[in-house]
Design a protein around this motif. Structure first.
Motif, PDB file in Angstrom:
ATOM      1  N   PHE A   3     -12.537 -19.481  26.714  1.00 28.43           N
ATOM      2  CA  PHE A   3     -13.886 -18.924  26.669  1.00 28.43           C
ATOM      3  C   PHE A   3     -14.894 -19.858  27.330  1.00 28.43           C
ATOM      4  O   PHE A   3     -15.761 -19.416  28.081  1.00 28.43           O
ATOM      5  N   VAL A   4     -14.790 -21.150  27.080  1.00 29.76           N
ATOM      6  CA  VAL A   4     -15.708 -22.113  27.701  1.00 29.76           C
ATOM      7  C   VAL A   4     -15.530 -22.101  29.221  1.00 29.76           C
ATOM      8  O   VAL A   4     -16.512 -22.091  29.975  1.00 29.76           O
ATOM      9  N   TYR A   5     -14.305 -22.076  29.676  1.00 31.22           N
ATOM     10  CA  TYR A   5     -14.030 -22.067  31.111  1.00 31.22           C
ATOM     11  C   TYR A   5     -14.579 -20.798  31.759  1.00 31.22           C
ATOM     12  O   TYR A   5     -15.188 -20.848  32.832  1.00 31.22           O
ATOM     13  N   SER A   6     -14.395 -19.641  31.105  1.00 28.54           N
ATOM     14  CA  SER A   6     -14.888 -18.370  31.643  1.00 28.54           C
ATOM     15  C   SER A   6     -16.406 -18.359  31.746  1.00 28.54           C
ATOM     16  O   SER A   6     -16.970 -17.899  32.739  1.00 28.54           O
ATOM     17  N   VAL A   7     -17.063 -18.852  30.715  1.00 25.69           N
ATOM     18  CA  VAL A   7     -18.529 -18.918  30.737  1.00 25.69           C
ATOM     19  C   VAL A   7     -18.995 -19.844  31.855  1.00 25.69           C
ATOM     20  O   VAL A   7     -19.950 -19.543  32.578  1.00 25.69           O
ATOM     21  N   SER A   8     -18.306 -20.975  32.032  1.00 24.74           N
ATOM     22  CA  SER A   8     -18.708 -21.898  33.096  1.00 24.74           C
ATOM     23  C   SER A   8     -18.480 -21.289  34.477  1.00 24.74           C
ATOM     24  O   SER A   8     -19.273 -21.503  35.392  1.00 24.74           O
ATOM     25  N   LEU A   9     -17.408 -20.514  34.653  1.00 25.12           N
ATOM     26  CA  LEU A   9     -17.197 -19.818  35.925  1.00 25.12           C
ATOM     27  C   LEU A   9     -18.322 -18.828  36.189  1.00 25.12           C
ATOM     28  O   LEU A   9     -18.817 -18.707  37.313  1.00 25.12           O
ATOM     29  N   ASN A  10     -18.734 -18.123  35.148  1.00 30.18           N
ATOM     30  CA  ASN A  10     -19.805 -17.144  35.281  1.00 30.18           C
ATOM     31  C   ASN A  10     -21.124 -17.826  35.656  1.00 30.18           C
ATOM     32  O   ASN A  10     -21.849 -17.365  36.530  1.00 30.18           O
ATOM     33  N   ARG A  11     -21.438 -18.936  35.016  1.00 30.50           N
ATOM     34  CA  ARG A  11     -22.665 -19.676  35.332  1.00 30.50           C
ATOM     35  C   ARG A  11     -22.619 -20.214  36.764  1.00 30.50           C
ATOM     36  O   ARG A  11     -23.619 -20.188  37.474  1.00 30.50           O
TER      37      ARG A  11
END
Length: 172
Positions: A157-165
């Motif tokens: 989840f942290v990685y996905s959010v960082s990709l989105n940002r």
């Protein structure tokens, strides 16, 4: 090159952490050093390797889900691509009208696809880690694999959010 080094360091950290955890978790039910070492090595090697593979799955699923929205009440994707429908076919018109109705009903209740990005990767990872530990007859299976699944989910989840940002910053 930096990505390769980052992934390698992540793999080594995962190996050390999960091997140590597996050794501890299984020392609660067995005093046999061979059993403890085997459980630690199985979990450590697996966790280090899966950390690398898991990140690639996250990247793949992120690119697949990033522009989609998923409707909670109907548990179906709100796919809306009128260009794929032939306007001359009654079945296509009915299907398109149904999708439009689902989308209207879901307004404000849809999840962005980026939140769903880690779920397939987590399911794949959990299936592998459980299967491998069953195959190697890990004595305290659930206590051994639970941290791996939990921390993989958090990481996903942290990685996905960082990709989105990162994507939003690049578009701005």
């Amino acid at each position: 090159m930096f990505a390769f080094i980052r992934l390698t360091i992540s793999g080594v950290i995962a190996f050390v952490f999960y091997a140590t955890w597996a050794y501890f978790a299984n020392s609660l039910v067995s005093g046999d050093p061979d059993v403890l070492l085997k459980a630690a090595l199985v979990q450590g090697v697996y966790s280090g390797a899966i950390t690398l593979v898991f990140t690639f799955f996250l990247e793949y699923f992120y690119h697949h889900f990033k522009d989609k929205k998923y409707c909670l009440p109907f548990v179906v994707p709100t796919i809306f691509k009128p260009s794929i429908f032939s306007k001359d076919c009654a079945t296509s018109k009915t299907f398109e009208a149904s999708l439009n109705e689902v989308e209207r009903a879901c307004k404000g209740m849809c999840l962005p696809g980026t939140l769903l990005t880690p779920l397939p990767a987590i399911v794949i990872q959990a299936s592998f880690v459980i299967s491998i530990n069953i195959m190697f007859e890990t004595p305290n299976l659930w206590l051994t694999v639970a941290p791996s699944i939990f921390f993989s989910a958090v990481y996903g989840f942290v990685y996905s959010v960082s990709l989105n940002r990162k994507l939003r910053r690049a578009q701005a």
